[in-house]
Design an enzyme around this catalytic site. Structure first.
Site, PDB file in Angstrom:
ATOM      1  N   CYS A   7       0.867  -1.191   0.000  1.00 60.10           N
ATOM      2  CA  CYS A   7       0.000   0.000   0.000  1.00 60.10           C
ATOM      3  C   CYS A   7       0.899   1.235   0.000  1.00 60.10           C
ATOM      4  CB  CYS A   7      -0.979  -0.023   1.176  1.00 60.10           C
ATOM      5  SG  CYS A   7      -0.213   0.013   2.801  1.00 60.10           S
ATOM      6  N   ASN A  10       2.340   1.458   4.244  1.00 61.57           N
ATOM      7  CA  ASN A  10       2.644   0.201   4.950  1.00 61.57           C
ATOM      8  C   ASN A  10       2.393   0.327   6.459  1.00 61.57           C
ATOM      9  OD1 ASN A  10       5.544  -1.989   5.518  1.00 61.57           O
ATOM     10  ND2 ASN A  10       3.422  -2.570   5.163  1.00 61.57           N
ATOM     11  N   CYS A  12      -1.384   0.974   7.377  1.00 60.27           N
ATOM     12  CA  CYS A  12      -2.824   0.720   7.557  1.00 60.27           C
ATOM     13  C   CYS A  12      -3.278  -0.559   6.851  1.00 60.27           C
ATOM     14  CB  CYS A  12      -3.650   1.906   7.044  1.00 60.27           C
ATOM     15  SG  CYS A  12      -3.410   3.418   8.002  1.00 60.27           S
ATOM     16  N   ARG A  13      -3.306  -0.553   5.514  1.00 60.67           N
ATOM     17  CA  ARG A  13      -3.916  -1.657   4.776  1.00 60.67           C
ATOM     18  C   ARG A  13      -3.009  -2.875   4.627  1.00 60.67           C
ATOM     19  NH1 ARG A  13      -5.334   2.058  -0.203  1.00 60.67           N
ATOM     20  NH2 ARG A  13      -3.390   2.940   0.602  1.00 60.67           N
ATOM     21  N   SER A  14      -1.791  -2.678   4.112  1.00 62.48           N
ATOM     22  CA  SER A  14      -0.955  -3.862   3.835  1.00 62.48           C
ATOM     23  C   SER A  14      -0.523  -4.615   5.099  1.00 62.48           C
ATOM     24  CB  SER A  14       0.235  -3.511   2.931  1.00 62.48           C
ATOM     25  OG  SER A  14       1.061  -2.535   3.493  1.00 62.48           O
ATOM     26  N   ASP A 123      -8.320   3.848   1.144  1.00 63.91           N
ATOM     27  CA  ASP A 123      -7.301   4.256   2.107  1.00 63.91           C
ATOM     28  C   ASP A 123      -8.005   4.812   3.345  1.00 63.91           C
ATOM     29  OD1 ASP A 123      -5.321   5.421   3.549  1.00 63.91           O
ATOM     30  OD2 ASP A 123      -4.427   6.497   1.861  1.00 63.91           O
TER      31      ASP A 123
HETATM   32  P1  4NP Z   1      -1.764   2.873   4.026  1.00 64.67           P
HETATM   33  O1  4NP Z   1      -2.412   4.242   4.574  1.00 64.67           O
HETATM   34  O2  4NP Z   1      -1.230   3.179   2.645  1.00 64.67           O
HETATM   35  O3  4NP Z   1      -2.902   1.925   3.997  1.00 64.67           O
HETATM   36  O4  4NP Z   1      -0.670   2.481   5.010  1.00 64.67           O
HETATM   37  C1  4NP Z   1      -1.710   5.447   4.615  1.00 64.67           C
HETATM   38  C2  4NP Z   1      -0.791   5.683   5.603  1.00 64.67           C
HETATM   39  C3  4NP Z   1      -0.128   6.906   5.660  1.00 64.67           C
HETATM   40  C4  4NP Z   1      -0.400   7.879   4.726  1.00 64.67           C
HETATM   41  C5  4NP Z   1      -1.323   7.639   3.723  1.00 64.67           C
HETATM   42  C6  4NP Z   1      -1.976   6.423   3.670  1.00 64.67           C
HETATM   43  N1  4NP Z   1       0.258   9.148   4.801  1.00 64.67           N
HETATM   44  O5  4NP Z   1      -0.005  10.016   3.947  1.00 64.67           O
HETATM   45  O6  4NP Z   1       1.092   9.336   5.686  1.00 64.67           O
END
Ligand code: 4NP
Length: 150
Positions: A7, A10, A12-14, A123
């Site tokens: 994702c 790294n 939240c989702r992955s 997201d």
């Molecule tokens: P992820 O979510 O891609 O599912 O881990 C996010 C985590 C952090 C950010 C964006 C999405 N960020 O902009 O910091």
């Protein structure tokens, strides 16, 4: 088989996808490797987001052993399949592929679920209530991965 979940951050989702698939792999007695990474370096070294840790815990899963790392070019050779969460991740990973073997490894994770093709895992980082939905989507996809490759 070796699977990488990707994702943006790294955190939240992955990490959820990694935790869910690892649990199912263990339950099925399979000898598969599962890891996760982010296309960005924003959170390298960080624990998963506390909301992902919480939703995992509510489903009996501990993901606090995980630390965020950035996706690398070597991942495209090492892993058999690179599951991305959304179309932006797909573009970011596909763009750095150096040959058609690598390109063929990149797959939207929801293509493995009954939800259908070309669905992105939203997201949840900026909202507050998307984590349970993300968990359920990823659980459906991981069931599909087990079914396809075991
Ligand atoms: P992820 O979510 O891609 O599912 O881990 C996010 C985590 C952090 C950010 C964006 C999405 N960020 O902009 O910091």
């Amino acid at each position: 088989m070796k699977f990488l979940m990707v994702c943006l951050g790294n955190i939240c989702r992955s990490p959820l996808a990694e935790g869910i698939l690892k649990t199912k792999v263990k339950e099925a007695g399979l000898d598969w490797e599962v890891d996760s990474a982010g296309t960005s370096s924003y959170h390298v070294g960080d624990l998963p987001d506390r909301r992902s840790i919480g939703v995992a815990q509510s489903h009996g899963l501990d993901i606090t052993y995980q630390r965020s790392r950035q996706f690398t070019l070597q991942d495209l050779d090492y892993f058999d399949v690179v599951y991305v969460m959304d179309t932006q991740n797909y573009e970011d990973v596909f763009r750095v592929c150096q040959n058609s073997d690598q390109e063929a490894k990149v797959c939207l994770i929801m293509d493995m679920a009954p939800e259908g093709m070309n669905v992105s895992v939203p997201d949840p980082y900026w909202g507050n209530d998307g984590f349970e939905q993300v968990y359920k989507m990823l659980e459906n996809a991981c069931n599909g991965i087990i079914k396809k490759y075991k």
